[in-house]
Structure formats: C-alpha cells, structure tokens
Design an enzyme around this catalytic site. Structure first.
Site, mmCIF file in Angstrom:
data_model
loop_
_atom_site.group_PDB
_atom_site.id
_atom_site.type_symbol
_atom_site.label_atom_id
_atom_site.label_comp_id
_atom_site.label_asym_id
_atom_site.label_seq_id
_atom_site.Cartn_x
_atom_site.Cartn_y
_atom_site.Cartn_z
ATOM 1 C CB VAL A 116 -0.938 0.024 1.225
ATOM 2 C CG1 VAL A 116 -1.782 1.293 1.220
ATOM 3 C CG2 VAL A 116 -1.838 -1.199 1.226
ATOM 4 C CG ASP A 117 3.175 4.311 -2.913
ATOM 5 O OD1 ASP A 117 3.506 5.057 -1.984
ATOM 6 O OD2 ASP A 117 3.606 4.468 -4.074
ATOM 7 C CG ASP A 157 7.127 -4.717 -10.950
ATOM 8 O OD1 ASP A 157 6.272 -4.337 -10.120
ATOM 9 O OD2 ASP A 157 7.148 -4.316 -12.121
HETATM 10 P P1 IMP Z 1 -1.109 2.767 -4.464
HETATM 11 O O1 IMP Z 1 -2.351 2.704 -5.270
HETATM 12 O O2 IMP Z 1 -0.426 4.098 -4.580
HETATM 13 O O3 IMP Z 1 -1.286 2.360 -3.024
HETATM 14 O O4 IMP Z 1 -0.072 1.819 -5.126
HETATM 15 C C1 IMP Z 1 -0.247 0.505 -5.120
HETATM 16 C C2 IMP Z 1 0.513 -0.178 -6.240
HETATM 17 O O5 IMP Z 1 1.667 0.548 -6.705
HETATM 18 C C3 IMP Z 1 1.044 -1.455 -5.674
HETATM 19 O O6 IMP Z 1 0.089 -2.476 -5.754
HETATM 20 C C4 IMP Z 1 2.267 -1.692 -6.536
HETATM 21 O O7 IMP Z 1 1.888 -2.347 -7.714
HETATM 22 C C5 IMP Z 1 2.753 -0.321 -6.882
HETATM 23 N N1 IMP Z 1 3.832 0.108 -5.975
HETATM 24 C C6 IMP Z 1 3.807 1.148 -5.116
HETATM 25 N N2 IMP Z 1 4.967 1.287 -4.461
HETATM 26 C C7 IMP Z 1 5.756 0.278 -4.906
HETATM 27 C C8 IMP Z 1 7.113 -0.130 -4.595
HETATM 28 O O8 IMP Z 1 7.840 0.452 -3.777
HETATM 29 N N3 IMP Z 1 7.578 -1.211 -5.289
HETATM 30 C C9 IMP Z 1 6.842 -1.885 -6.203
HETATM 31 N N4 IMP Z 1 5.573 -1.553 -6.505
HETATM 32 C C10 IMP Z 1 5.038 -0.473 -5.874
#
Ligand code: IMP
Ligand code: MG
Length: 187
Positions: free
Chosen positions: A102-103, A159
């Site tokens: 979760v970013d 990745d």
């Molecule tokens: P969010 O919607 O910003 O929470 O991002 C979620 C998606 O971004 C994750 O499911 C990953 O596919 C990708 N992601 C975000 N940060 C990273 C990271 O540090 N490494 C790899 N994939 C990431």
C-alpha cells in the site's frame, strides 16, 4: 534510474516469520466463517498470496484480480482501472483482499469500493508492506506485515519495470524510481 544499488530491507527469514503470524491471526479470526474468498491483487501479490494461503488453516478459495494505475512506471497513485475481474460471485461471501504493497492507498481503496458494491458478507484487507508516510487515502487495512519508509522496494513479488519480482527478500532500489520510465504500472 540507476538500478545497480539494491539494499536489503526485509530478510527472507523476517518475511517468513511475519507471514506465519499473519496466517495464524487470519486463521483464528475466520475460524467459524466457513469458506472464505482470498483475492490476490496481480501481479505483485502472487508470491505473498502463495505463501499466506498455504499457511492458512481455514478453508478458503483463491481468486485473482488485476488493476493498473495510470502514471509513470515506478510511480503510483494515478487513476485506477480494472484489468481483470474475479471469476467468483462474492455476494454473501467472506472476502479478504491480499495486496503486496500500500503506497498512496488508491489501489486498495478502489478495490474495497468495487468489491463492497457486490455485497460480500464481510470484506477485509491484508497487505504485506505499507509506506505509511505516502498514504493519501485513509484506506481500510485490517492486516499488515510491515511498515516501511518511503522508498521503491522490490522482491517477493514487487517489481520495478517487471524486474526483481522473484528475489526472496525485499530490498530498496536506490535512485529516483518515479523519474524516468513511462508507461503504466500494472501491479
Ligand atoms: P497505491 O495505489 O499508490 O497504493 O499503489 C499501489 C501499487 O503501486 C502497488 O500495488 C504496486 O503495484 C505499486 N507500488 C507502489 N509502491 C511500490 C514499490 O515500492 N515497489 C513496487 N511496486 C510499488
Ligand atoms: Mg500491487
């Protein structure tokens, strides 16, 4: 991006111990739930899901869903779009979403909203790692493996431009991960 520098963040042993703990907690929470539906978010969650599901002691079925977030590769937080749906109707079922990371929280937030419209009996979420300082959406997270700093991490399913997914540990890729490649990030 300079990919030459990869530093260890979470060892294989730490991941394994934490996955054991998560599986034990989840198993005890679903003890009387009957069949549950575990939904892995492709692609990143495939390794975590494989390990977690094999450690669960409660009956469950495995489904997959795929989403993509528009934006630069190595970045996240753009608009989320569904690429592949689950096969199973989740109405009336106990559902657990399993994410790698979760970013900003937008992907998980999108999935929670989407699956809630299908009226599951319950809907919970699990992620292996979270970048707490990056979260933009106050998304529901019921089970979490690790909080990590704001860095681009790879390995154990995660990745960078489809590389490093099969590393047994989670490492930090040094450099400006949001700066160069373009395209969309498909999980
Ligand atoms: P969010 O919607 O910003 O929470 O991002 C979620 C998606 O971004 C994750 O499911 C990953 O596919 C990708 N992601 C975000 N940060 C990273 C990271 O540090 N490494 C790899 N994939 C990431
Ligand atoms: Mg993902």
């Amino acid at each position: 991006m300079n990919e030459s520098k990869l530093t260890m963040l979470i060892t294989q042993e730490s991941i394994s111990t934490r996955v054991d703990e998560l599986a034990a907690t989840i198993s005890s929470n679903y003890e009387d739930a009957g069949d549950i539906v575990i939904i892995g978010v492709l692609k990143g969650a495939f390794i975590f899901l494989a390990d977690l599901s094999r450690r669960l002691s409660v009956p469950h079925r495995v489904e997959f869903i795929a989403v993509t977030s528009y934006g630069r590769q190595g970045a996240s937080g753009g608009a989320v779009r569904l690429l592949m749906d689950v096969r199973e109707d989740v109405k009336g079922k106990h559902v657990l979403i399993v994410e790698d990371i979760v970013d900003t929280g937008r992907t998980l937030d999108y999935l929670v909203d989407l699956l809630n419209t299908r009226q599951p009996a319950s809907l919970k979420t699990c992620a292996l790692v979270r970048k707490a300082s990056r979260m933009e959406v106050d998304v529901q997270l019921d089970y979490l493996g690790f909080d990590i700093p704001d860095a681009w991490v790879v390995g154990y399913g995660l990745d960078y431009a489809e590389k490093h997914r099969t590393l047994p540990y989670i490492g930090v890729l040094e450099g400006d991960a949001s700066g160069d490649a373009s395209g969309d990030a498909s999980g």
